[in-house]
Design a protein around this motif. Structure first.
Motif, mmCIF file in Angstrom:
data_model
loop_
_atom_site.group_PDB
_atom_site.id
_atom_site.type_symbol
_atom_site.label_atom_id
_atom_site.label_comp_id
_atom_site.label_asym_id
_atom_site.label_seq_id
_atom_site.Cartn_x
_atom_site.Cartn_y
_atom_site.Cartn_z
ATOM 1 N N GLU A 189 56.888 168.139 -10.856
ATOM 2 C CA GLU A 189 56.846 169.547 -11.261
ATOM 3 C C GLU A 189 58.086 170.355 -10.877
ATOM 4 O OE1 GLU A 189 53.199 171.218 -9.896
ATOM 5 O OE2 GLU A 189 51.966 170.122 -11.348
ATOM 6 N N PHE A 190 58.724 170.052 -9.734
ATOM 7 C CA PHE A 190 59.947 170.785 -9.372
ATOM 8 C C PHE A 190 60.827 169.895 -8.501
ATOM 9 C CE2 PHE A 190 57.982 171.348 -5.308
ATOM 10 C CZ PHE A 190 58.967 171.760 -4.416
ATOM 11 N N SER A 191 62.057 170.334 -8.283
ATOM 12 C CA SER A 191 63.020 169.532 -7.528
ATOM 13 C C SER A 191 63.517 170.298 -6.299
ATOM 14 C CB SER A 191 64.221 169.167 -8.408
ATOM 15 O OG SER A 191 65.228 168.542 -7.642
ATOM 16 N N PHE A 192 63.786 169.532 -5.244
ATOM 17 C CA PHE A 192 64.359 170.107 -4.025
ATOM 18 C C PHE A 192 65.871 170.327 -4.123
ATOM 19 C CE2 PHE A 192 60.816 167.859 -1.504
ATOM 20 C CZ PHE A 192 60.099 169.028 -1.348
ATOM 21 N N GLU A 193 66.481 169.956 -5.224
ATOM 22 C CA GLU A 193 67.944 169.880 -5.290
ATOM 23 C C GLU A 193 68.658 171.155 -4.836
ATOM 24 O OE1 GLU A 193 69.714 168.121 -8.830
ATOM 25 O OE2 GLU A 193 67.812 167.134 -9.239
ATOM 26 N N ARG A 194 68.085 172.300 -5.139
ATOM 27 C CA ARG A 194 68.780 173.559 -4.837
ATOM 28 C C ARG A 194 68.703 173.959 -3.372
ATOM 29 N NH1 ARG A 194 66.314 177.707 -8.937
ATOM 30 N NH2 ARG A 194 67.701 179.167 -7.853
ATOM 31 N N LEU A 218 63.763 162.052 -0.722
ATOM 32 C CA LEU A 218 64.835 161.067 -0.910
ATOM 33 C C LEU A 218 65.244 160.957 -2.378
ATOM 34 C CD1 LEU A 218 63.665 158.201 1.493
ATOM 35 C CD2 LEU A 218 65.408 159.953 1.923
ATOM 36 N N ASN A 219 64.265 161.026 -3.270
ATOM 37 C CA ASN A 219 64.544 160.960 -4.708
ATOM 38 C C ASN A 219 65.432 162.144 -5.132
ATOM 39 O OD1 ASN A 219 63.337 159.775 -7.535
ATOM 40 N ND2 ASN A 219 63.615 161.978 -7.668
ATOM 41 N N ASP A 220 65.064 163.346 -4.698
ATOM 42 C CA ASP A 220 65.824 164.535 -5.096
ATOM 43 C C ASP A 220 67.180 164.595 -4.397
ATOM 44 O OD1 ASP A 220 63.637 165.096 -6.620
ATOM 45 O OD2 ASP A 220 62.968 166.831 -5.467
ATOM 46 N N LYS A 221 67.271 164.050 -3.179
ATOM 47 C CA LYS A 221 68.556 164.005 -2.489
ATOM 48 C C LYS A 221 69.519 163.069 -3.224
ATOM 49 C CE LYS A 221 71.445 164.843 0.899
ATOM 50 N NZ LYS A 221 71.316 164.296 2.263
ATOM 51 N N PHE A 222 68.998 161.954 -3.739
ATOM 52 C CA PHE A 222 69.819 161.021 -4.514
ATOM 53 C C PHE A 222 70.351 161.718 -5.766
ATOM 54 C CE2 PHE A 222 70.749 157.691 -7.529
ATOM 55 C CZ PHE A 222 71.262 156.660 -6.759
ATOM 56 N N SER A 223 69.487 162.438 -6.444
ATOM 57 C CA SER A 223 69.894 163.180 -7.645
ATOM 58 C C SER A 223 70.977 164.206 -7.312
ATOM 59 C CB SER A 223 68.672 163.878 -8.248
ATOM 60 O OG SER A 223 69.052 164.810 -9.234
ATOM 61 N N THR A 240 52.887 162.503 4.482
ATOM 62 C CA THR A 240 54.273 162.481 4.958
ATOM 63 C C THR A 240 55.127 161.491 4.186
ATOM 64 O OG1 THR A 240 53.628 160.935 6.732
ATOM 65 C CG2 THR A 240 53.692 163.273 7.280
ATOM 66 N N GLN A 241 54.564 160.342 3.796
ATOM 67 C CA GLN A 241 55.360 159.350 3.074
ATOM 68 C C GLN A 241 55.620 159.769 1.628
ATOM 69 O OE1 GLN A 241 54.263 155.193 3.634
ATOM 70 N NE2 GLN A 241 53.584 155.602 5.725
ATOM 71 N N ILE A 242 54.650 160.398 0.988
ATOM 72 C CA ILE A 242 54.878 160.899 -0.375
ATOM 73 C C ILE A 242 55.921 162.013 -0.352
ATOM 74 C CG2 ILE A 242 53.820 162.171 -2.281
ATOM 75 C CD1 ILE A 242 51.252 160.590 -1.752
ATOM 76 N N PHE A 243 55.809 162.898 0.626
ATOM 77 C CA PHE A 243 56.789 163.978 0.767
ATOM 78 C C PHE A 243 58.186 163.387 0.969
ATOM 79 C CE2 PHE A 243 59.318 167.054 3.090
ATOM 80 C CZ PHE A 243 59.025 168.251 2.447
ATOM 81 N N LEU A 244 58.287 162.371 1.798
ATOM 82 C CA LEU A 244 59.577 161.740 2.070
ATOM 83 C C LEU A 244 60.135 161.071 0.813
ATOM 84 C CD1 LEU A 244 61.773 160.903 4.014
ATOM 85 C CD2 LEU A 244 60.348 159.003 4.763
ATOM 86 N N TYR A 245 59.277 160.408 0.046
ATOM 87 C CA TYR A 245 59.716 159.796 -1.215
ATOM 88 C C TYR A 245 60.294 160.858 -2.149
ATOM 89 C CZ TYR A 245 59.249 157.763 -5.922
ATOM 90 O OH TYR A 245 59.485 157.349 -7.213
ATOM 91 N N LEU A 274 63.152 181.641 0.051
ATOM 92 C CA LEU A 274 61.745 182.023 0.080
ATOM 93 C C LEU A 274 60.969 181.357 -1.056
ATOM 94 C CD1 LEU A 274 62.023 185.836 0.925
ATOM 95 C CD2 LEU A 274 61.244 183.990 2.437
ATOM 96 N N GLU A 275 61.587 181.323 -2.233
ATOM 97 C CA GLU A 275 60.944 180.718 -3.403
ATOM 98 C C GLU A 275 60.664 179.239 -3.160
ATOM 99 O OE1 GLU A 275 62.121 179.475 -7.992
ATOM 100 O OE2 GLU A 275 63.393 180.883 -6.873
ATOM 101 N N PHE A 276 61.655 178.523 -2.638
ATOM 102 C CA PHE A 276 61.485 177.086 -2.437
ATOM 103 C C PHE A 276 60.587 176.781 -1.245
ATOM 104 C CE2 PHE A 276 63.728 174.326 -5.340
ATOM 105 C CZ PHE A 276 64.391 175.250 -6.127
ATOM 106 N N LYS A 277 60.601 177.640 -0.242
ATOM 107 C CA LYS A 277 59.675 177.431 0.872
ATOM 108 C C LYS A 277 58.245 177.544 0.363
ATOM 109 C CE LYS A 277 60.921 178.419 4.968
ATOM 110 N NZ LYS A 277 61.331 179.024 6.252
ATOM 111 N N ALA A 278 58.000 178.543 -0.493
ATOM 112 C CA ALA A 278 56.659 178.716 -1.066
ATOM 113 C C ALA A 278 56.283 177.523 -1.942
ATOM 114 C CB ALA A 278 56.602 180.017 -1.868
ATOM 115 N N LYS A 279 57.233 177.055 -2.778
ATOM 116 C CA LYS A 279 56.956 175.921 -3.663
ATOM 117 C C LYS A 279 56.721 174.641 -2.862
ATOM 118 C CE LYS A 279 59.217 177.386 -7.946
ATOM 119 N NZ LYS A 279 60.249 177.066 -8.956
ATOM 120 N N THR A 280 57.470 174.477 -1.782
ATOM 121 C CA THR A 280 57.305 173.284 -0.948
ATOM 122 C C THR A 280 55.943 173.291 -0.274
ATOM 123 O OG1 THR A 280 59.695 173.235 -0.546
ATOM 124 C CG2 THR A 280 58.314 171.934 0.929
#
Length: 545
Positions: free
Chosen positions: A168-173, A45-50, A37-42, A4-10
């Protein structure tokens, strides 16, 4: 709680990016969806690499600054690290990281550095992430996004504003989240860009209720986990709602997706959807092009055939420019029931869905299954191409059943729709479901739509998969029954008409009949008075010149 937290942040990130676009004059601009859409994708992909790097290398995971830890690696170690990453991870260099761009945000010509970074990522990942056109060209991951800012003096500031939000935040989790999480994120991301307001080839967003019902019937719960190494195809894929639901039901690692769609915008959105849903391996099979005129997926000269096909094709569309080319000897087998004729003064009403439906039937493997959204008029038409298609499905025992949906299940069209289920291996009962009375009417903006509850969705799925007969909802019939009804696929024509008998005495019967007579006498009397009153009113009318 994390979900829920990450859905809100996203969602907050998406809203912030849209706000930045609005501040720089791009709100509701035709290019806004490309930027968002392209900025979101960038970012993704950046956070997935991390995430992948930290999972593989313990030192990177423990480092206070993972970006510096990666930058300090030797070329050989860095290459080895990337080789160990999952196949759906983009190949990035340290200078591609968001943190690096953030550190350079005060540099002159920052917009050029920003654009060059995205283009370099696209080039290095072209083989995996590029969408192809039916002519063989490749549509790469990223454009030079700053070019959409008309005032060149504002481009650096625009790109700085974007990078400041991405850091500001990462998708990693959330990379261990499943389909349902990303389906909601994707829908929120594209909600302003995937509508029927885009003109001739507008992208219609298939309601999730329809997509879920199609997936649950094509891949019943009892078959989950047993289906593997199958192909799934949509010849009018849009942004991929139908395919994502079917792939999730089968298992993303158990199927390969194939698509074609005439819209470049839809194909780019579909690519994003595949990336979010662990289906990167299928991106090379995403084709932007005209399926009816130039079908891309072939084995030699023959159409490629698939295990599962889903489609919500356009219903009415002008294809008069190439209609005659379709009605040729080479296409006789593909369009076995015929090609719709051009309608004088209303070419935009040409029934293009008939072509998609025939294409799907011919593209289905022996033993394959398909689910196609059709106008409900298709299931009862007593002549022409519609009836010829139904005859083939019945005569060749390819019909699994039909679900007639409630009106306005699509808020964007008033056309009543049904879902046609095809099963090349079904030589038994056919299930016909009339779900037109289910659902709740709700207002969505200025339009009204019908929303099915989760319980109603499940009821439709259960009666179909279990071949249950429920009064005024579902019926099972044999192929011979359908032939006897002139190939009608309408459930209502097969429902049993029930007459209820009630025992009453002669006295009670006489009293009922007297009641009916008295009621009619009263109605006739009132009608006579009304007639006299109307005559009086007419007589009192005067002509005044």
């Amino acid at each position: 709680m994390v979900e829920l937290e990450f859905k809100a942040k996203t969602q907050e990130l998406i809203d912030s990016l849209k706000s930045i676009c609005a501040n720089y004059g791009l709100g509701n601009d035709g290019n806004e969806f490309k930027i968002i859409t392209q900025i979101f994708l960038y970012k993704f992909l950046n956070d997935k690499f991390s995430y992948e790097a930290k999972k593989i290398d313990e030192d990177v995971a423990k480092a206070n600054n993972w970006e510096k830890s990666l930058s300090d690696m030797s070329d050989e170690d860095y290459e080895m690290l990337q080789l160990q990453m999952s196949a759906d991870t983009a190949r990035l260099e340290p200078q591609h990281f968001i943190s690096y761009l953030f550190s350079q945000s005060n540099a002159p010509d920052f917009a050029k550095l920003f654009d060059d970074t995205l283009i370099d990522i696209a080039i290095k990942n072209n083989d995996i992430f590029a969408v192809k056109t039916d002519g063989g060209a490749k549509v790469v991951l990223f454009d030079r996004l700053s070019q959409y800012i008309a005032d060149e003096s504002k481009r650096d500031d625009f790109c700085r504003a974007v990078i400041n939000k991405l850091i500001e935040f990462s998708f990693e989790r959330i990379f261990d989240q499943k389909f349902d999480f990303y389906a909601g994120i994707f829908e929120y991301l594209i909600k302003d860009y995937n509508s029927n307001s885009g003109g001739k080839y507008a992208e219609y967003f298939t309601p999730h209720a329809v997509a879920r019902i199609m997936a649950e019937i094509l891949v019943p719960q009892a078959e989950r986990g047993t289906v593997k190494n199958v192909t799934c195809y949509d010849p009018s894929a849009g942004s991929g709602t139908l395919l994502m639901n079917v792939a999730h039901a089968i298992g993303e690692d158990r199927c390969t997706i194939y698509t074609q769609d005439i819209s470049q915008k839809s194909s780019n959105l579909l690519r994003l959807n595949l990336i979010l849903n662990n289906l990167v391996h299928s991106i090379p099979n995403v084709i932007q092009g005209n399926t009816i005129q130039h079908p891309y997926h072939k084995n030699g000269e023959m159409l490629k055939q698939f295990d599962y096909i889903v489609s919500n094709p356009p219903f009415k569309l002008d294809f008069s420019d190439y209609r005659d080319a379709l009605d040729s000897k080479e296409n006789k087998e593909r369009f076995f029931a015929g090609v719709p004729k051009i309608k004088p003064k209303s070419a935009d009403k040409m029934e293009i869905y008939q072509l998609f439906l025939q294409h799907i039937i011919v593209s289905l493997k022996k033993g394959g299954k398909a689910a196609v959204v059709v106008p409900t008029g298709f299931i009862t038409a007593q002549s022409g191409i519609d009836k010829k298609i139904r005859q083939k499905l019945v005569d060749e025992k390819m019909l699994a059943g039909v679900v007639s949906m409630p009106s306005n299940i699509f808020a964007t069209t008033g056309t009543n729709v049904s879902i046609l289920f095809i099963d090349d291996s079904n030589d038994g009962d056919v299930v016909l479901v009339d779900a037109s009375n289910l659902g709740k009417k709700v207002k969505e903006g200025k339009t009204q739509k019908t929303v099915l509850s989760a319980e109603e969705e499940q009821q439709i799925v259960d009666v179909f998969n279990n071949k249950d007969q429920v009064d005024d909802l579902s019926v099972t019939v044999r192929y011979d029954d359908i032939k006897a009804k002139n190939y009608s696929f309408s459930a209502g024509q097969y429902f049993e008409v029930k007459i209820e008998y009630v025992d009453i005495t002669a006295k009670e019967f006489k009293e009922k009949m007297q009641g009916y007579t008295d009621n009619l006498d009263q109605l006739f009397s009132e009608s006579s008075k009304l007639e006299d009153e109307i005559k009086k009113q007419l007589a009192g009318l005067n002509y005044e010149g």
